[in-house]
Motif scaffolding. Structure first.
Motif, PDB file in Angstrom:
ATOM      1  N   SER A 176      -5.330  -1.396  -4.125  1.00  0.00           N
ATOM      2  CA  SER A 176      -6.534  -1.993  -3.544  1.00  0.00           C
ATOM      3  C   SER A 176      -6.249  -3.465  -3.260  1.00  0.00           C
ATOM      4  O   SER A 176      -5.371  -4.069  -3.880  1.00  0.00           O
ATOM      5  N   THR A 177      -6.979  -4.012  -2.305  1.00  0.00           N
ATOM      6  CA  THR A 177      -6.722  -5.377  -1.852  1.00  0.00           C
ATOM      7  C   THR A 177      -8.025  -6.161  -1.762  1.00  0.00           C
ATOM      8  O   THR A 177      -9.035  -5.652  -1.292  1.00  0.00           O
ATOM      9  N   GLN A 178      -7.968  -7.404  -2.223  1.00  0.00           N
ATOM     10  CA  GLN A 178      -9.107  -8.311  -2.087  1.00  0.00           C
ATOM     11  C   GLN A 178      -8.629  -9.567  -1.373  1.00  0.00           C
ATOM     12  O   GLN A 178      -7.646 -10.191  -1.785  1.00  0.00           O
ATOM     13  N   SER A 205       0.828  -1.215   0.000  1.00  0.00           N
ATOM     14  CA  SER A 205       0.000   0.000   0.000  1.00  0.00           C
ATOM     15  C   SER A 205       0.859   1.260   0.000  1.00  0.00           C
ATOM     16  O   SER A 205       0.620   2.193  -0.766  1.00  0.00           O
ATOM     17  N   GLU A 230      -3.063   3.940  -7.315  1.00  0.00           N
ATOM     18  CA  GLU A 230      -4.088   3.606  -6.326  1.00  0.00           C
ATOM     19  C   GLU A 230      -4.055   2.110  -6.006  1.00  0.00           C
ATOM     20  O   GLU A 230      -4.367   1.272  -6.864  1.00  0.00           O
ATOM     21  N   ARG A 260      -4.220 -13.069  -0.717  1.00  0.00           N
ATOM     22  CA  ARG A 260      -4.825 -11.810  -1.154  1.00  0.00           C
ATOM     23  C   ARG A 260      -4.493 -11.524  -2.614  1.00  0.00           C
ATOM     24  O   ARG A 260      -3.472 -11.971  -3.132  1.00  0.00           O
ATOM     25  N   THR A 264       1.153   3.816  -3.200  1.00  0.00           N
ATOM     26  CA  THR A 264       0.665   5.180  -3.009  1.00  0.00           C
ATOM     27  C   THR A 264       1.762   6.201  -3.281  1.00  0.00           C
ATOM     28  O   THR A 264       1.522   7.236  -3.918  1.00  0.00           O
ATOM     29  N   SER A 286     -10.212  -5.947   3.705  1.00  0.00           N
ATOM     30  CA  SER A 286      -9.762  -5.472   2.404  1.00  0.00           C
ATOM     31  C   SER A 286      -9.303  -4.022   2.509  1.00  0.00           C
ATOM     32  O   SER A 286      -9.823  -3.232   3.306  1.00  0.00           O
ATOM     33  N   ASN A 287      -8.313  -3.689   1.684  1.00  0.00           N
ATOM     34  CA  ASN A 287      -7.795  -2.316   1.575  1.00  0.00           C
ATOM     35  C   ASN A 287      -7.200  -1.790   2.873  1.00  0.00           C
ATOM     36  O   ASN A 287      -7.206  -0.595   3.132  1.00  0.00           O
ATOM     37  N   GLN A 288      -6.694  -2.707   3.720  1.00  0.00           N
ATOM     38  CA  GLN A 288      -5.987  -2.281   4.915  1.00  0.00           C
ATOM     39  C   GLN A 288      -4.600  -2.918   4.928  1.00  0.00           C
ATOM     40  O   GLN A 288      -4.441  -4.111   4.691  1.00  0.00           O
ATOM     41  N   SER A 289      -3.576  -2.121   5.169  1.00  0.00           N
ATOM     42  CA  SER A 289      -2.202  -2.594   5.166  1.00  0.00           C
ATOM     43  C   SER A 289      -1.959  -3.551   6.329  1.00  0.00           C
ATOM     44  O   SER A 289      -2.229  -3.219   7.489  1.00  0.00           O
TER      45      SER A 289
END
Length: 243
Positions: A102-104, A91, A100, A134, A95, A164-167
């Motif tokens: 993103s994570t799933q 992330s 941008e 992920r 950035t 999701s979307n968290q480091s």
């Protein structure tokens, strides 16, 4: 339509390559856009099908174009550079590059470790590990399939913090007081299996980079190990050596 010069010493296929590259750079053909068919290119530039095929094949080999079986030829994305010896999280690095992330989350499992994981993580075979799989994307497009392993004895309830979307590195810092300061990495290559090909939206048996990483904290203790898969046509690995 730019005319090719049949009297030139420069082969027609090479002239056609340069014309197509120029059209891509000018925005006539955009990233992901399909090129005209071979027959249309023949008609547009008054050249033979052999000339068109040679030009297209060269551009595919140079990763400027790519083929989708049964669909045609498309404009490739420019490769993303990734520093091989970087320590930061996906992330943070993404950035900082102006893109941008993103994570799933594809899968989480609490399971027993293999003998190899026991040795690396310094845990016994009866202790649980968290296996986290992920999909990491850049600007909405799949970039990394990552599978990581964390010792539950050191990070209890880690799975409850993950979303999701968290480091993950941020979670380790804020909830466990652990900072990643060093990583050992090895780089290998493999061919994509059907599941990986579907995720990356690539042809079967496409070349993938396999990046294996062991991450360490300030006490030089192993925090986690991970395997990351990258589509080779989408990334260039770089490294900087300081004297």
């Amino acid at each position: 339509m730019k005319k090719l010069n049949s009297a030139s010493q420069i082969p027609l296929y090479h002239q056609l390559k340069q014309v197509i590259i120029g059209d891509i750079e000018s925005g006539k053909y955009k990233i992901g856009e399909q090129l005209p068919t071979e027959i249309e290119l023949c008609e547009n530039y008054s050249v033979s099908r052999i000339t068109v095929r040679r030009a297209i094949s060269d551009l595919v080999n140079e990763k400027i174009l790519y083929r989708k079986q049964g669909k045609g030829t498309f404009v490739s994305e420019s490769k993303i550079e990734r520093e091989l010896i970087s320590i930061g999280s996906f992330s943070d690095i993404t950035t900082q590059s102006g893109k941008e992330p993103s994570t799933q989350i594809l899968e989480t499992q609490i399971k027993k470790p293999t003998k190899e994981l026991c040795n690396v993580l310094k845990i016994s075979s009866d202790q649980d590990i968290l296996e986290l799989k992920r999909l990491l994307s850049i600007n909405g497009k799949p970039f990394i399939i990552e599978t990581s392993h964390y010792p539950i004895s050191r990070f209890p309830n880690l799975e409850t913090y993950i979303s999701s979307n968290q480091s993950i590195y941020k979670i380790l810092r804020e909830n466990y007081g652990v900072e990643i300061v060093k990583a050992e990495k090895t780089l290998d290559v493999k061919l994509s299996n059907p599941e990986q090909s579907e995720i990356f939206e690539c042809d079967a048996n496409s070349v993938l980079y396999l990046l294996k990483k062991t991450a360490f904290d300030k006490k030089d203790e192993v925090v986690h190990v991970s395997n990351s898969l990258f589509l080779a046509s989408k990334v260039t690995f770089t490294f900087t050596v300081k004297e």
